[in-house]
Write a protein that holds these residues in place. Structure first.
Motif, PDB file in Angstrom:
ATOM      1  N   UNK A 113       7.883   2.844  -8.865  1.00  0.00           N
ATOM      2  CA  UNK A 113       7.794   4.240  -8.550  1.00  0.00           C
ATOM      3  C   UNK A 113       6.288   4.456  -8.485  1.00  0.00           C
ATOM      4  N   UNK A 114       6.133   5.633  -7.591  1.00  0.00           N
ATOM      5  CA  UNK A 114       4.897   5.965  -6.942  1.00  0.00           C
ATOM      6  C   UNK A 114       4.877   7.365  -7.573  1.00  0.00           C
ATOM      7  N   UNK A 115       3.472   7.902  -7.927  1.00  0.00           N
ATOM      8  CA  UNK A 115       3.415   9.439  -8.642  1.00  0.00           C
ATOM      9  C   UNK A 115       2.189  10.104  -7.851  1.00  0.00           C
ATOM     10  N   UNK A 136      -4.014   7.877  -0.555  1.00  0.00           N
ATOM     11  CA  UNK A 136      -3.493   6.703  -0.295  1.00  0.00           C
ATOM     12  C   UNK A 136      -4.050   5.770  -1.474  1.00  0.00           C
ATOM     13  N   UNK A 137      -3.429   4.598  -1.885  1.00  0.00           N
ATOM     14  CA  UNK A 137      -3.884   3.507  -2.264  1.00  0.00           C
ATOM     15  C   UNK A 137      -3.666   2.297  -1.926  1.00  0.00           C
ATOM     16  N   UNK A 142       0.782  -1.437   0.075  1.00  0.00           N
ATOM     17  CA  UNK A 142       0.163  -0.036   0.040  1.00  0.00           C
ATOM     18  C   UNK A 142       0.877   1.300  -0.070  1.00  0.00           C
ATOM     19  N   UNK A 143       0.350   2.290  -0.756  1.00  0.00           N
ATOM     20  CA  UNK A 143       1.270   3.554  -0.751  1.00  0.00           C
ATOM     21  C   UNK A 143       0.423   4.859  -0.662  1.00  0.00           C
ATOM     22  N   UNK A 144       1.149   5.638  -0.044  1.00  0.00           N
ATOM     23  CA  UNK A 144       0.580   6.832   0.370  1.00  0.00           C
ATOM     24  C   UNK A 144       1.478   8.210   0.229  1.00  0.00           C
ATOM     25  N   UNK A 145       0.782   9.172   0.131  1.00  0.00           N
ATOM     26  CA  UNK A 145       1.503  10.448   0.181  1.00  0.00           C
ATOM     27  C   UNK A 145       0.755  11.255   1.305  1.00  0.00           C
ATOM     28  N   UNK A 161      -3.833  13.202  -8.238  1.00  0.00           N
ATOM     29  CA  UNK A 161      -4.163  11.901  -8.720  1.00  0.00           C
ATOM     30  C   UNK A 161      -3.090  11.123  -8.375  1.00  0.00           C
ATOM     31  N   UNK A 162      -3.301  10.112  -7.500  1.00  0.00           N
ATOM     32  CA  UNK A 162      -2.035   9.112  -7.263  1.00  0.00           C
ATOM     33  C   UNK A 162      -1.986   7.753  -8.183  1.00  0.00           C
ATOM     34  N   UNK A 163      -0.962   7.308  -8.396  1.00  0.00           N
ATOM     35  CA  UNK A 163      -0.820   6.432  -9.308  1.00  0.00           C
ATOM     36  C   UNK A 163       0.498   5.701  -8.935  1.00  0.00           C
TER      37      UNK A 163
END
Length: 129
Positions: A78-80, A50-51, A33-36, A69-71
């Motif tokens: 890489x996360x954007x 978050x994704x 799981x990824x997050x900003x 937009x999270x991707x």
């Protein structure tokens, strides 16, 4: 060595756009799981987006919904975070984070920061004319 390295921050005028990148090394982001998160001066760090790793569902804070937009690109590890229509109140240090630990909802993933054990060093975003 496990690392998350953010890039893409900078100074932008209100209404402008930036794309933040978060490159992982030493581990594979696939399955995480990824997050900003972001932290503005004098304020607590807050979840921006978050994704989920399970179904790719996304959560956005109300303050950025419709603009950010999270991707992720697993091939590039890489996360954007695409940020459009930037406002002065978006000014903050932005951090990416990753975890294998889940939560009941993707929204919870953006609230429970303690879930994350990989963090980047942060990148400054300043929105000003």
């Amino acid at each position: 060595q496990v690392q998350l390295v953010e890039s893409g921050g900078g100074l932008v005028q209100p209404g402008g756009s930036l794309r933040l990148s978060c490159a992982a090394s030493g581990f594979t982001l696939d399955g995480y799981a990824i997050a900003w998160f972001r932290q503005a001066p004098g304020k607590e760090r807050e979840g921006v987006s978050c994704m989920s790793s399970y179904d790719g569902s996304r959560y956005y804070a109300d303050s950025v919904k419709g603009r950010f937009t999270i991707s992720r690109d697993n091939a590039k590890n890489t996360v954007y975070l695409q940020m459009n229509s930037l406002k002065p109140e978006d000014t903050a240090v932005y951090y990416c984070a990753a975890t294998l630990v889940g939560a009941a909802t993707v929204q919870a993933m953006c609230v429970i920061q303690e879930l994350y054990y990989y963090w980047g060093q942060g990148t400054q975003v300043t929105v000003s004319s």
